[in-house]
Motif scaffolding. Structure first.
Motif, mmCIF file in Angstrom:
data_model
loop_
_atom_site.group_PDB
_atom_site.id
_atom_site.type_symbol
_atom_site.label_atom_id
_atom_site.label_comp_id
_atom_site.label_asym_id
_atom_site.label_seq_id
_atom_site.Cartn_x
_atom_site.Cartn_y
_atom_site.Cartn_z
ATOM 1 N N UNK A 231 67.782 49.267 -68.643
ATOM 2 C CA UNK A 231 69.388 49.097 -68.818
ATOM 3 C C UNK A 231 69.574 47.724 -69.384
ATOM 4 N N UNK B 26 65.381 40.767 -62.219
ATOM 5 C CA UNK B 26 64.520 41.750 -61.217
ATOM 6 C C UNK B 26 63.195 41.765 -61.643
ATOM 7 N N UNK C 53 57.515 37.350 -56.998
ATOM 8 C CA UNK C 53 57.188 38.018 -55.601
ATOM 9 C C UNK C 53 56.039 38.555 -55.287
ATOM 10 N N UNK D 30 49.280 48.493 -59.982
ATOM 11 C CA UNK D 30 50.603 47.934 -59.107
ATOM 12 C C UNK D 30 51.823 47.516 -59.930
ATOM 13 N N UNK E 20 53.439 50.406 -61.610
ATOM 14 C CA UNK E 20 54.303 51.249 -60.415
ATOM 15 C C UNK E 20 55.504 50.341 -60.074
ATOM 16 N N UNK E 21 55.263 49.162 -59.754
ATOM 17 C CA UNK E 21 56.148 48.405 -59.207
ATOM 18 C C UNK E 21 57.387 48.199 -60.216
ATOM 19 N N UNK F 36 65.176 50.034 -60.239
ATOM 20 C CA UNK F 36 66.141 50.924 -60.459
ATOM 21 C C UNK F 36 66.718 51.051 -61.967
ATOM 22 N N UNK F 37 66.580 49.794 -62.600
ATOM 23 C CA UNK F 37 67.131 49.573 -64.109
ATOM 24 C C UNK F 37 66.102 50.170 -64.960
ATOM 25 N N UNK F 38 64.898 50.250 -64.771
ATOM 26 C CA UNK F 38 63.661 50.632 -65.559
ATOM 27 C C UNK F 38 63.639 51.823 -65.972
ATOM 28 N N UNK F 39 63.725 52.155 -67.341
ATOM 29 C CA UNK F 39 63.770 53.513 -67.727
ATOM 30 C C UNK F 39 62.464 53.995 -68.026
ATOM 31 N N UNK G 278 64.963 46.935 -45.349
ATOM 32 C CA UNK G 278 64.052 47.081 -46.351
ATOM 33 C C UNK G 278 62.730 47.483 -46.269
ATOM 34 N N UNK H 76 67.556 39.562 -53.857
ATOM 35 C CA UNK H 76 66.806 40.303 -54.927
ATOM 36 C C UNK H 76 65.428 40.868 -54.161
ATOM 37 N N UNK H 77 64.708 40.115 -53.590
ATOM 38 C CA UNK H 77 63.313 40.688 -53.281
ATOM 39 C C UNK H 77 63.360 41.822 -52.101
ATOM 40 N N UNK I 215 66.704 47.626 -52.236
ATOM 41 C CA UNK I 215 66.387 48.447 -53.482
ATOM 42 C C UNK I 215 67.068 48.403 -54.543
ATOM 43 N N UNK I 216 68.449 47.959 -54.565
ATOM 44 C CA UNK I 216 68.949 47.728 -55.765
ATOM 45 C C UNK I 216 70.553 46.930 -55.402
ATOM 46 N N UNK I 217 70.933 46.249 -56.369
ATOM 47 C CA UNK I 217 72.191 45.592 -56.131
ATOM 48 C C UNK I 217 73.171 45.679 -57.109
ATOM 49 N N UNK I 218 74.483 45.728 -56.861
ATOM 50 C CA UNK I 218 75.345 45.610 -57.854
ATOM 51 C C UNK I 218 76.383 44.367 -58.001
ATOM 52 N N UNK J 127 71.493 55.584 -54.492
ATOM 53 C CA UNK J 127 70.079 55.140 -54.425
ATOM 54 C C UNK J 127 69.728 54.721 -53.048
ATOM 55 N N UNK K 87 62.558 56.770 -51.659
ATOM 56 C CA UNK K 87 62.079 55.868 -50.771
ATOM 57 C C UNK K 87 63.382 55.292 -50.356
ATOM 58 N N UNK L 39 67.759 56.085 -65.608
ATOM 59 C CA UNK L 39 66.721 55.164 -65.119
ATOM 60 C C UNK L 39 66.305 55.469 -63.792
ATOM 61 N N UNK L 40 66.830 56.514 -62.967
ATOM 62 C CA UNK L 40 66.601 56.608 -61.676
ATOM 63 C C UNK L 40 66.276 58.152 -61.275
ATOM 64 N N UNK M 151 54.424 53.076 -55.304
ATOM 65 C CA UNK M 151 53.608 52.001 -55.276
ATOM 66 C C UNK M 151 53.015 51.888 -53.797
#
Lengths: 165, 575
Positions: free
Chosen positions: A10, A18, A25, A59, A62-63, A68-71, B92, B125-126, B129-132, B150, B155, B186-187, B310
Motif C-alpha cells: 500500500x 515498516x 530489527x 524468514x 514470510x516476515x 499488514x501493508x504488504x500485498x 506483542x 514500530x517493532x 502488529x500494525x499502527x495508524x 487487525x 495472530x 493487503x491483509x 513466520x
C-alpha cells in the motif's frame, strides 16, 4: 546467496519504514532497496536485493508478507527475470587522452555521456549490477572517479505472468 | 436533511461503542483532553484511571487474556505514550489483541519537537502488529474499526492509533461513517489448513509409535481447549503445555504430563526428546522451550500448526507445516483421522506410557518442607490451590514465583493463568489481576508476585481502591530478586550482584496506607489459616506478605546449551 525480492505494498505513510525497520530489527541484510509508486498510484513497488541462505530468505519472505501493508512479495532470482540498475558517474576528463578513453569505454559498455564540464564527463549507464561493477572498474583504471550514484536494482520476471493486484 | 457532524473526539467514542467496548484504561493529558471531555459526556463506556500508563496497558491486557475481548488503552502524547511501550511489547510477545489510542500534538506541530511530542508510531514500530497515523478526522471511525479487526484476527497483537489534537478539537467536525465489516486487500489471515498438509499430518500421526502433543498459547487465544481435549483423548497421547498454554487442557487430565521447557517437568521434556512424532499446536518453539536447538528432539517428525507462517521453521525445522487457525485445523485433523479410520496403536501406546511413567515417578516437580523450616514458596502455591479449589484466576508477575505458580497450580481451564511469558515483564501481575477482577468481580483473582515485581507497579493499589478491585495479592517475599539470585548461585559463583533487596517496605503497612488490608505470614504454622482468612475477605483488597525461604531454587531446570531433557533435577543432581 544474493536474492532479489519484489514487493507490492500500500502506498501509505509509514509503509516503507515498516519494511526497513523489519530488516534491521531481524538483522536481515539489505544490499539495495528501491521504491516508487506503480502505474496504480495506490500501490508502491519495492525491489530489495538481499543476501542470505535459504533459511534466512524463507524468514524474510514470510516476515515481509506478514506486514499488514504488504500485498504481495515474490522472489525474482528463483526464475528467469530481467534485472537493471542505473549508474550516474562523474569522472575526471581533463585532457584529450582521458576524454577519448572515457568516451571509448562508455561506448563499449553502451553508456552515454550526459553532461560535460571543463574537467569532467558525467556518464549514464544502465545494466545489471555486474555490468555496472565492471564499468566502474574499467573506468577507474583509466581515470579518476569523482562521484558516483547507483539506483539499486529493479527487476521484473520474464514471460506472461505478471505481478499485479 | 442536513448530515449530523461530529468532532473527532466524539467519533472515537462512537466508534468504540459501535465496537461494543465497555472499558478504556488510561490516563489523561494535554493532547488528549478533548477525548476525555467526550468520554465524560457519555455513559456507555467506562474509563478506568490508572496511576501509570504502563499499568493501563497491563490492565487492558489482563482483561483481554481473561475475557478474549480486545483491550483498549488511552494515553496522552509524549511520556504518556512512551510509558505504554513496555505494555505494548508485553502484549506483542504473547499475541494479545490490544488497541492503544495515543494522543499526539496538532498536525501543524508534528516534527517540531513540540511540548510532549514523541513519534510513538516510530517508537513502537517493532513491537506492534500494525499502527495508524490519523491525519483526517473523517477517517477516524474506520481506522479504529480496522485497528480492532487487525488486533483480533489472524495472530492477534497490539495496534497503535495516533490521534493528533487538532483532529479531536470541537472546532473541527465531519460526518460519522463506520464500516465494521472490515475488508483489506493487503491483509487476509489464512484460516483453514491446507488439505494436503492435513492428510500428511494425519498419516504421520497414524504411523506414530511415540506421539506427543505440544500445545501453546494459540490454543488459549483460539478458545480451542475443548477441541484440544477431544483430540488428545482420540489420540490417547501424552500432552505437554508451554507456559503460555497452561489450562489449554486441564492440569489434572490423566494425559497431561506437565509444562515443558526450562522449568518444565522432567517427564514432559523426556517425552519430547524421545518422541517419534511431535504435534505442535499454537506453540512457537521458543528458546525457553527448546534449549539448544542443535540438540532438539533429533528423532522426531515435527508437525507444526500455527496461524503465523513466520513461527513455522523459524527456530526448529517443521517437517509438516500447517498454516491455519488452530481450532479449525484440529477439527480438520479429527475429520481426516475419522476418514482414514484411525485407531491408536494400543501396543505402542502401552509401551510409551510405561516409559513415561518411569520418568513421572522421579517426581521432578517437587520440594521438601521441614516443619521447622522457613516457608517454602511452593508450599504457598499449594495452599493457594487448595483454598481456591483450583478455580482462581492467577495473574503472575515475573520470576521464581511465576515458575512455582506454573508448576504447582494445575489450571483446570483456559484463561485462568495470566502471565507475561514472552516478554517476561516484571510489574505485569498487579495491573493484569485488576483487569481480570474488573471482568469477573465475583471470582477469586490472585496476583502472585515477589518483593521485586510488586514494587514495579505498586502504585496501582490506589486504582484498586478507587474502583473497588479486591484482588488477593500474594507476595512470595524472599528479600531478593529470586530468579536473578538463582542464576547468580548457579552460574556466577554465588556473587549476588544487585539481587539483594535492602530496605524493603513493610508491605502490609503500604497496603493499609492505600486503604486495603495487609496480612503478614512469617511461619509455616500460620500459613494455611491466614491464607484462608485472606480469601474469606471478599469486599476488600488483601495484601498477603509471605516470608519464604530465600535459598529455594526453581527446579527442574535446563542445563544451559543442553538438549531439551538435560536438566538439573534439584540442587547438585543432574539427569
Amino acid at each position: 546467496m544474493r536474492h532479489i525480492l519484489a514487493i507490492l505494498l500500500e502506498n501509505e505513510p509509514g509503509a516503507l519504514s515498516r519494511i526497513v525497520g523489519l530488516f534491521s530489527q531481524r538483522a536481515f541484510n539489505i544490499e539495495s532497496l528501491t521504491v516508487a509508486p506503480t502505474d496504480d498510484n495506490s500501490i508502491s513497488r519495492i525491489t530489495i536485493a538481499t543476501i542470505g541462505n535459504d533459511r534466512v530468505l524463507e524468514q524474510i519472505v514470510k516476515q515481509v508478507n506478514k506486514l499488514v501493508d504488504v500485498i504481495k512479495i515474490s522472489e525474482l532470482t528463483d526464475r528467469k527475470h530481467v534485472e537493471r540498475e542505473l549508474l550516474l558517474v562523474k569522472v575526471a576528463a581533463s585532457n584529450s587522452k582521458s576524454r577519448t578513453e572515457v568516451k571509448r569505454i562508455t561506448d563499449i559498455f553502451r553508456g552515454s555521456i550526459v553532461d560535460i564540464g571543463k574537467q569532467i564527463y558525467t556518464i549514464e549507464l544502465t545494466g545489471n549490477s555486474e555490468k555496472l561493477n565492471a564499468f566502474i572498474e574499467t573506468l577507474s583504471n583509466e581515470t579518476e572517479i569523482i562521484e558516483s550514484v547507483r539506483s539499486g536494482c529493479v527487476g521484473i520476471a520474464r514471460g506472461e505472468k505478471a505481478m499485479r493486484v | 436533511m442536513t448530515t449530523e457532524l461530529f468532532t473527532g473526539a466524539e467519533m472515537v467514542v462512537k466508534a468504540l461503542s459501535a465496537l461494543k467496548v465497555k472499558y478504556i484504561f488510561g490516563y489523561p493529558g494535554g493532547s488528549i483532553l478533548d477525548l476525555y471531555d467526550a468520554i465524560f459526556q457519555q455513559d456507555e463506556i467506562e474509563h478506568i484511571l490508572v496511576r501509570h500508563e504502563q499499568a493501563a496497558t497491563h490492565m487492558a491486557d489482563g482483561y483481554t487474556r481473561a475475557t478474549g475481548k480486545v483491550g483498549v488503552v488511552l494515553a496522552t502524547s509524549g511520556p504518556g505514550a512512551t510509558n505504554c511501550v513496555t505494555g505494548i511489547a508485553t502484549a506483542y510477545m504473547d499475541s494479545i489483541p490490544m488497541v492503544v489510542l495515543a494522543g499526539q500534538v496538532p498536525t501543524t506541530l508534528i516534527g517540531n519537537d513540540a511540548f510532549q511530542e514523541t513519534d510513538i508510531v516510530g517508537c513502537t514500530r517493532p513491537i506492534i502488529k500494525h499502527s495508524f497515523n490519523c491525519r483526517d478526522l473523517a477517517e477516524i471511525p474506520n481506522i479504529i474499526a480496522k485497528a480492532f479487526y487487525i488486533a483480533s484476527t489472524g495472530r492477534p497483537g497490539p495496534v497503535v492509533v495516533e490521534l493528533p489534537k487538532d483532529l479531536l478539537i470541537p472546532q473541527n467536525k465531519a460526518p460519522f461513517n463506520i464500516e465494521t465489516n472490515v475488508k483489506m486487500r493487503s491483509y487476509n489471515p489464512n484460516i483453514k489448513g491446507h488439505p494436503k498438509q492435513i492428510c500428511k499430518a494425519a498419516k504421520t500421526i497414524s504411523e506414530a509409535k511415540k506421539l506427543v502433543v505440544y500445545s501453546g498459547g494459540g490454543i488459549i487465544l483460539a478458545d480451542a481447549s475443548q477441541l484440544l481435549t477431544t483430540l488428545v483423548e482420540t489420540l490417547k497421547a501424552p500432552i505437554t503445555n508451554t507456559l503460555m498454554g497452561l489450562g489449554g487442557i486441564s492440569g489434572t487430565h490423566k494425559n497431561f504430563i506437565g509444562m515443558l521447557g526450562m522449568h518444565g517437568s522432567l517427564e514432559a521434556n523426556k517425552t519430547m526428546a524421545n518422541a517419534d512424532v511431535i504435534l505442535a499446536l499454537g506453540a512457537r518453539f521458543d528458546d525457553r522451550v527448546t534449549n539448544n536447538v542443535e540438540k532438539f528432539c533429533p528423532n522426531a517428525t515435527i508437525i507444526h500448526v500455527d496461524i503465523d507462517p513466520t513461527s513455522i521453521s523459524k527456530t526448529i525445522n517443521a517437517h509438516i507445516p500447517v498454516v491455519g487457525l488452530v481450532d479449525i485445523v484440529m477439527q480438520q485433523l479429527l475429520d481426516e483421522l475419522n476418514e482414514i479410520n484411525y485407531s491408536p496403536d494400543e501396543e505402542a501406546l502401552k509401551d510409551w506410557w510405561q516409559q513415561i511413567k518411569v520418568w513421572r515417578d522421579i517426581r521432578s516437580v517437587s520440594y521438601e518442607q521441614g516443619a521447622n523450616e522457613k516457608i517454602k514458596p511452593q508450599r504457598v502455591i499449594e495452599a493457594m490451590y487448595k483454598i481456591t479449589n483450583g478455580e482462581a484466576y492467577v495473574a503472575s508477575d515475573v520470576g521464581q514465583h511465576q515458575m512455582f505458580a506454573a508448576q504447582f497450580y494445575p489450571f483446570a481451564k483456559p484463561r485462568q493463568w495470566i502471565n507475561s511469558g514472552g516478554a517476561g515483564t516484571m510489574g505485569f501481575g498487579l495491573p493484569a489481576a485488576m483487569g481480570v477482577k474488573l471482568a469477573f468481580p465475583d471470582k477469586h483473582v490472585i496476583c502472585i508476585t515477589g518483593d521485586g515485581s510488586i514494587q514495579m507497579n505498586i502504585q496501582e493499589l490506589s486504582t484498586c481502591k478507587q474502583y473497588n478491585l479486591p484482588v488477593v495479592i500474594i507476595t512470595l517475599n524472599n528479600r531478593s530478586l529470586g530468579m536473578v539470585r538463582q542464576w547468580q548461585d548457579m552460574v556466577y559463583g554465588g556473587r549476588h550482584s544487585s539481587s539483594y533487596m535492602e530496605s524493603l517496605p513493610d508491605f502490609c503497612k503500604v497496603a493499609e496506607a492505600y486503604g486495603h488490608i495487609g496480612i503478614q505470614i512469617d511461619t509455616l504454622d500460620e500459613l494455611d489459616a491466614k491464607l484462608e482468612q485472606a480469601f474469606s475477605i471478599k469486599d476488600k483488597l488483601v495484601f498477603v506478605d509471605v516470608l519464604v525461604d530465600e535459598k529455594e531454587h526453581v527446579y527442574p531446570m535446563h542445563i544451559r546449551q543442553g538438549g531439551i531433557d538435560d536438566m538439573w533435577i534439584k540442587k547438585g543432581v543432574k539427569t
